[in-house]
Write a protein that holds these residues in place. Structure first.
Motif, PDB file in Angstrom:
ATOM      1  N   TRP A  83       0.829  -1.202   0.000  1.00  0.00           N
ATOM      2  CA  TRP A  83       0.000   0.000   0.000  1.00  0.00           C
ATOM      3  C   TRP A  83       0.870   1.261   0.000  1.00  0.00           C
ATOM      4  O   TRP A  83       0.616   2.202  -0.756  1.00  0.00           O
ATOM      5  N   ASN A  84       1.900   1.282   0.845  1.00  0.00           N
ATOM      6  CA  ASN A  84       2.798   2.440   0.878  1.00  0.00           C
ATOM      7  C   ASN A  84       3.586   2.584  -0.417  1.00  0.00           C
ATOM      8  O   ASN A  84       3.825   3.699  -0.890  1.00  0.00           O
ATOM      9  N   ASN A  85       3.987   1.469  -1.007  1.00  0.00           N
ATOM     10  CA  ASN A  85       4.724   1.514  -2.280  1.00  0.00           C
ATOM     11  C   ASN A  85       3.840   2.056  -3.405  1.00  0.00           C
ATOM     12  O   ASN A  85       4.294   2.856  -4.232  1.00  0.00           O
ATOM     13  N   LYS A  86       2.569   1.642  -3.419  1.00  0.00           N
ATOM     14  CA  LYS A  86       1.639   2.125  -4.445  1.00  0.00           C
ATOM     15  C   LYS A  86       1.428   3.637  -4.321  1.00  0.00           C
ATOM     16  O   LYS A  86       1.483   4.366  -5.324  1.00  0.00           O
ATOM     17  N   ASN A  87       1.223   4.114  -3.097  1.00  0.00           N
ATOM     18  CA  ASN A  87       1.030   5.548  -2.898  1.00  0.00           C
ATOM     19  C   ASN A  87       2.300   6.338  -3.195  1.00  0.00           C
ATOM     20  O   ASN A  87       2.234   7.440  -3.747  1.00  0.00           O
ATOM     21  N   TYR A  88       3.447   5.794  -2.860  1.00  0.00           N
ATOM     22  CA  TYR A  88       4.715   6.451  -3.178  1.00  0.00           C
ATOM     23  C   TYR A  88       4.851   6.633  -4.689  1.00  0.00           C
ATOM     24  O   TYR A  88       5.214   7.715  -5.161  1.00  0.00           O
ATOM     25  N   HIS A  89       4.554   5.584  -5.447  1.00  0.00           N
ATOM     26  CA  HIS A  89       4.682   5.675  -6.910  1.00  0.00           C
ATOM     27  C   HIS A  89       3.635   6.612  -7.510  1.00  0.00           C
ATOM     28  O   HIS A  89       3.906   7.270  -8.531  1.00  0.00           O
ATOM     29  N   ARG A 128       7.146   2.950   3.732  1.00  0.00           N
ATOM     30  CA  ARG A 128       7.386   1.721   2.966  1.00  0.00           C
ATOM     31  C   ARG A 128       8.642   1.018   3.459  1.00  0.00           C
ATOM     32  O   ARG A 128       8.635  -0.193   3.690  1.00  0.00           O
ATOM     33  N   ASP A 129       9.708   1.782   3.650  1.00  0.00           N
ATOM     34  CA  ASP A 129      10.961   1.190   4.120  1.00  0.00           C
ATOM     35  C   ASP A 129      10.823   0.638   5.538  1.00  0.00           C
ATOM     36  O   ASP A 129      11.340  -0.434   5.853  1.00  0.00           O
ATOM     37  N   LEU A 130      10.102   1.348   6.395  1.00  0.00           N
ATOM     38  CA  LEU A 130       9.886   0.883   7.755  1.00  0.00           C
ATOM     39  C   LEU A 130       9.048  -0.396   7.772  1.00  0.00           C
ATOM     40  O   LEU A 130       9.346  -1.333   8.529  1.00  0.00           O
ATOM     41  N   SER A 131       8.025  -0.459   6.943  1.00  0.00           N
ATOM     42  CA  SER A 131       7.208  -1.676   6.896  1.00  0.00           C
ATOM     43  C   SER A 131       8.006  -2.854   6.344  1.00  0.00           C
ATOM     44  O   SER A 131       7.785  -3.993   6.762  1.00  0.00           O
ATOM     45  N   LEU A 132       8.954  -2.613   5.460  1.00  0.00           N
ATOM     46  CA  LEU A 132       9.815  -3.689   4.971  1.00  0.00           C
ATOM     47  C   LEU A 132      10.707  -4.214   6.093  1.00  0.00           C
ATOM     48  O   LEU A 132      10.851  -5.434   6.264  1.00  0.00           O
ATOM     49  N   ILE A 133      11.275  -3.313   6.880  1.00  0.00           N
ATOM     50  CA  ILE A 133      12.127  -3.730   8.002  1.00  0.00           C
ATOM     51  C   ILE A 133      11.312  -4.517   9.028  1.00  0.00           C
ATOM     52  O   ILE A 133      11.762  -5.554   9.536  1.00  0.00           O
ATOM     53  N   ILE A 134      10.109  -4.064   9.325  1.00  0.00           N
ATOM     54  CA  ILE A 134       9.253  -4.764  10.287  1.00  0.00           C
ATOM     55  C   ILE A 134       8.848  -6.131   9.750  1.00  0.00           C
ATOM     56  O   ILE A 134       8.829  -7.124  10.491  1.00  0.00           O
ATOM     57  N   THR A 135       8.544  -6.226   8.466  1.00  0.00           N
ATOM     58  CA  THR A 135       8.169  -7.509   7.875  1.00  0.00           C
ATOM     59  C   THR A 135       9.331  -8.495   7.913  1.00  0.00           C
ATOM     60  O   THR A 135       9.142  -9.680   8.227  1.00  0.00           O
ATOM     61  N   VAL A 136      10.530  -8.036   7.615  1.00  0.00           N
ATOM     62  CA  VAL A 136      11.712  -8.910   7.701  1.00  0.00           C
ATOM     63  C   VAL A 136      11.931  -9.326   9.157  1.00  0.00           C
ATOM     64  O   VAL A 136      12.266 -10.488   9.439  1.00  0.00           O
ATOM     65  N   GLY A 137      11.723  -8.411  10.099  1.00  0.00           N
ATOM     66  CA  GLY A 137      11.837  -8.748  11.514  1.00  0.00           C
ATOM     67  C   GLY A 137      10.824  -9.799  11.942  1.00  0.00           C
ATOM     68  O   GLY A 137      11.140 -10.713  12.713  1.00  0.00           O
ATOM     69  N   LEU A 138       9.596  -9.707  11.432  1.00  0.00           N
ATOM     70  CA  LEU A 138       8.579 -10.708  11.741  1.00  0.00           C
ATOM     71  C   LEU A 138       8.918 -12.062  11.127  1.00  0.00           C
ATOM     72  O   LEU A 138       8.649 -13.108  11.727  1.00  0.00           O
TER      73      LEU A 138
END
Length: 186
Positions: A83-89, A128-138
């Protein structure tokens, strides 16, 4: 002197009767945990399975109720990232159109200034970058949880070792007291 020596010698012999006798002492220890129950490779297998496919390590440990939690956490992180990536683009593409001079005055983002478009890009990129870090952490937490759960499944927990709350009556004032009871039976 001889009387004192005779008394000490007599006390020594009566206290330590095993000086002249040979006793055979056999201690039998019965362990409730069989050798077949412990598989030292089980934690590494569970971690490997969770690394290959999230939730597979939990299935290997027979903790089936954790699988929806794993997929909910990782799936939620991936959804927020998308969702964040779509809005960023969206904001980035609108800003690029304005720089190229092909902006539509009646477009969806016509009410925004260039500074607002840049600010929105930075905000969605950061999220977007923060959600990627959190997803990798999960994802890593999924692997660690499968490993720890497999280790704890091999831990000997039975009624011989218990820690439970206990309510007992105080003998001095006949009031109820709350405490913890630690029981260990040999």
């Amino acid at each position: 002197m001889n009387k004192l020596f005779a008394i000490v010698f007599f006390l020594f012999l009566s206290a330590n009767t095993s000086v002249f006798a040979q006793e055979e002492v056999t201690i039998v220890v019965q362990d409730s945990l069989n050798v077949e129950d412990i598989d030292p490779l089980s934690p590494s297998k569970a971690a490997f399975y969770s690394a290959i496919l999230p939730g597979l390590g939990q299935a290997y440990n027979k903790s089936y109720w954790k699988i929806p939690l794993v997929y909910g956490a990782i799936g939620g992180g991936v959804g927020i990232y998308a969702w964040n990536n779509k809005n960023y683009h969206r904001y980035r593409d609108e800003f690029k159109r304005r720089l190229a001079g092909t902006d539509d005055p009646t477009g969806k983002y016509a009410y925004l200034t260039d500074a607002q478009l840049i600010s929105a890009q930075k905000q969605y990129q950061k999220q977007r970058d923060l959600s990627l870090i959190i997803t990798v952490g999960l994802y890593i937490l999924n692997i660690v949880e499968a490993n720890v759960d497999a280790h704890l499944k091999q831990f000997n927990v039975n009624d011989n070792l218990t820690l439970r709350p206990d309510i007992y009556q105080n003998d001095l004032n006949n009031k109820q007291n709350l405490g913890l009871t630690l029981s260990y039976k040999f």
